[in-house]
Design an enzyme around this catalytic site. Structure first.
Site: not given
Ligand code: NAD
Length: 402
Positions: A54, A56-57, A59, A118, A145, A231, A241, A281
Site C-alpha cells: 500500500g 503509493s499514497t 501513510y 496485494a 492497505l 485509528y 469508526y 487521504t
C-alpha cells in the site's frame, strides 16, 4: 481539460474522489515529503530492506519515503494504481510512485514497485521473487492497505467493506465537501454479513497471509518488524469508526498483531499496530463525519503548532521503531503516534466547536479551507511552483514505472 499538443490537467471532483491527477504536482508532493525527511536527518539503525504494502499514497507512501530517505533502505512498494489510458491521466498513486522511484534512483537508492492486487497469491509470489533476486532479507514490512473490496484468492469470493455503525442507526454532523454544507447524516446499522465482510477486507487476515508467505520463503531477517496502521479518534467519530464496522476490522488487526508476534518469535521479530492521527487521504475522505472532524482538528492543531501530516507522523514512528526514541505504547501494546491529536486540551476544543459548527460558521470555526487544499494536494493540485496552465506532454502523462 483540452488537447493542444499536450494536455492541461485540471481537477475533476466526483463526490469524495478526484478522477484526475497532475503528474508534476504529484512529483512535487513527493519531493516535499522527501525534503521534510532530509531536513529532519538520518534515522540511525533504521531498516535496510523494506517491503511496503500500500505504498503509493497516504501513510504507505510516507512509510516508503521515510525508509528510503531516512534510513537509505531498499524499498519494494506494492500498490494498485491506474496508469494513463486513452488520453486520461493516471491515478495520483501512479504518478507518486513514478516520482518516488525517480528521486530514489537519483539518490542511488534501490527501489522497485509492483502494481497489482496485494490480496492475490500471484502478487505475493512475485514480491518474494523480487526480494530473493534483488533485495536481501526484509527487516521491515509495512502493511498500509485501504481498500473497499478484497477477493479471497482461495475461494474467489469478493468481499466488500462498508463504513456503518453496528447495532443501531447513527445520526451525526457531516460536511458535504462539494457543496460546503454541514448537515446531519443518518446511517443505518450494518448487517452481520456487512460487518463480517468489512473484517475480511480491512482486518488482519491478508497481513497474516503476507507474513506467513514471507516466513515460508525465508526472506525475513532476524529482528524483523512489521507494522499495520489503525485509528482510534474522539467520541464524535466512534459510532461510525471505532464502534462501527471498520473498528471491528481494526480489532481483528490488533489480534493479528499478537498472533504474528508469536509467529515471528523464531526470528526474534515483532508485529505492531500503530495508531495514527487523522489525516486527509483518499481513504479518510470517504468516511462520513471524518472530514468535518479533520477540518476542526486542523484548525486547533495548527493554532497550537501541533499540525502533522503523514510524513511527520511516520518519521516519528520510524524513530520509535528503530529505538531512537522510546516506544509510546498504550495498555494494548499499540504504538500511539496519535498522541498530539488525542491530547485532552485538543479534544476539549474539538468537542466545543463540534457542538457549534454549522454551514454558516464552517470557515470561521474550522480549517475547511485547509482540508480542501490538502485534498487537492493528494491529486497533485495546488502545489507551489507547478505551472498548471501548461500542457503536460504525453510522455509525462504516460510516464511509466521503472
Ligand atoms: P490511502 O487510500 O492513501 O492508501 C491506500 C493504499 O492501498 C494505496 O497505496 C493503494 O494503492 C493501496 N491498495 C488498495 N487496494 C489495493 C490492492 N488490492 N492491492 C494493492 N494495493 C492496494 O489510505 P491511507 O489513509 O494511507 O490508509 C492506510 C492505512 O492507514 C489504513 O489501514 C487506514 O485505516 C490507516 N489509517 C488512516 C488514517 C487516516 O486518517 N487516513 C488514520 C489512521 C490510520
Amino acid at each position: 481539460m483540452a488537447f493542444c499538443g499536450g494536455m492541461i490537467i485540471e481537477p475533476k471532483i466526483r463526490g469524495f474522489v478526484c478522477v484526475t491527477a497532475h503528474p508534476e504536482g504529484c512529483a512535487k508532493h513527493v519531493e516535499e515529503q522527501i525534503a521534510h525527511v532530509q531536513q529532519q536527518g538520518t534515522i540511525a539503525n533504521g531498516p535496510k530492506n523494506v517491503l511496503v504494502i500500500g505504498a503509493s499514497t497516504g501513510y504507505g507512501l510516507a512509510s516508503r519515503i521515510v525508509a528510503a530517505f531516512g534510513s537509505q533502505a531498499k524499498t519494494l512498494g506494492i500498490f494498485f494504481e491506474r496508469p494513463a489510458t486513452n488520453g486520461k491521466p493516471a491515478s495520483a498513486g501512479w504518478y507518486n510512485s513514478v516520482a518516488f522511484e525517480k528521486y530514489a534512483h537519483n539518490a542511488g537508492l534501490w527501489a522497485k514497485s509492483l502494481n497489482g492486487d496485494a490480496f492475490s497469491n500471484e502478487l505475493k509470489a512475485e514480491a518474494i521473487r523480487v526480494i530473493q533476486e534483488s533485495m536481501g532479507k526484509i527487516d521491515l514490512v509495512v502493511y498500509s492497505l485501504a481498500s473497499p473490496r478484497r477477493t479471497d484468492p482461495y475461494n474467489g469470493t469478493t468481499y466488500k467493506s462498508v463504513l456503518k455503525p453496528i447495532g443501531s442507526s447513527f445520526t451525526g454532523k457531516t460536511v458535504d465537501t462539494d457543496k460546503k454544507l454541514v448537515t446531519d447524516v443518518t446511517i443505518e446499522p450494518a448487517s452481520q454479513q456487512e460487518c463480517d465482510e468489512t473484517v475480511k477486507v480491512m482486518g488482519g487476515e491478508d497481513w497474516k497471509w503476507w507474513i506467513e508467505a514471507l516466513l515460508k520463503a525465508d526472506v525475513l531477517a532476524n529482528n524483523v518488524q512489521t507494522v499495520a496502521y489503525s485509528y482510534v479518534g474522539p467520541k464524535v467519530t466512534w459510532p461510525i469508526y471505532t464502534n462501527g464496522t471498520i473498528g471491528q476490522a481494526k480489532v481483528d488487526l490488533d489480534h493479528t498483531a499478537q498472533l504474528l508476534t508469536h509467529l515471528l518469535s523464531s526470528k526474534n521479530g515483532h508485529a505492531w499496530v500503530s495508531v495514527n492521527k487523522a489525516v486527509v487521504t483518499q481513504a479518510s475522505s470517504a468516511i462520513p463525519v471524518v472530514p468535518l472532524y479533520i477540518s476542526i482538528l486542523f484548525k486547533i492543531m495548527k493554532a497550537k503548532g501541533l499540525h502533522e501530516d503523514c510524513i511527520q507522523q511516520i518519521y516519528r514512528l520510524a524513530k520509535q521503531l528503530s529505538k531512537n526514541t522510546p516506544l509510546n505504547l498504550d495498555n494494548q501494546n499499540r504504538i500511539r503516534i496519535d498522541d498530539l491529536e488525542m491530547r485532552p486540551d485538543v479534544q476539549a476544543e474539538v468537542a466545543t466547536i463540534w457542538e457549534q459548527i454549522n454551514t454558516d460558521n464552517l470557515s470561521a470555526l474550522s480549517d475547511f479551507q485547509g482540508y480542501q487544499t490538502n485534498f487537492l494536494k493528494l491529486f497533485g493540485f495546488g502545489l507551489p511552483n507547478v505551472n498548471y496552465s501548461a500542457d503536460i506532454p504525453s510522455h509525462v502523462m504516460e510516464s511509466q514505472l521503472a
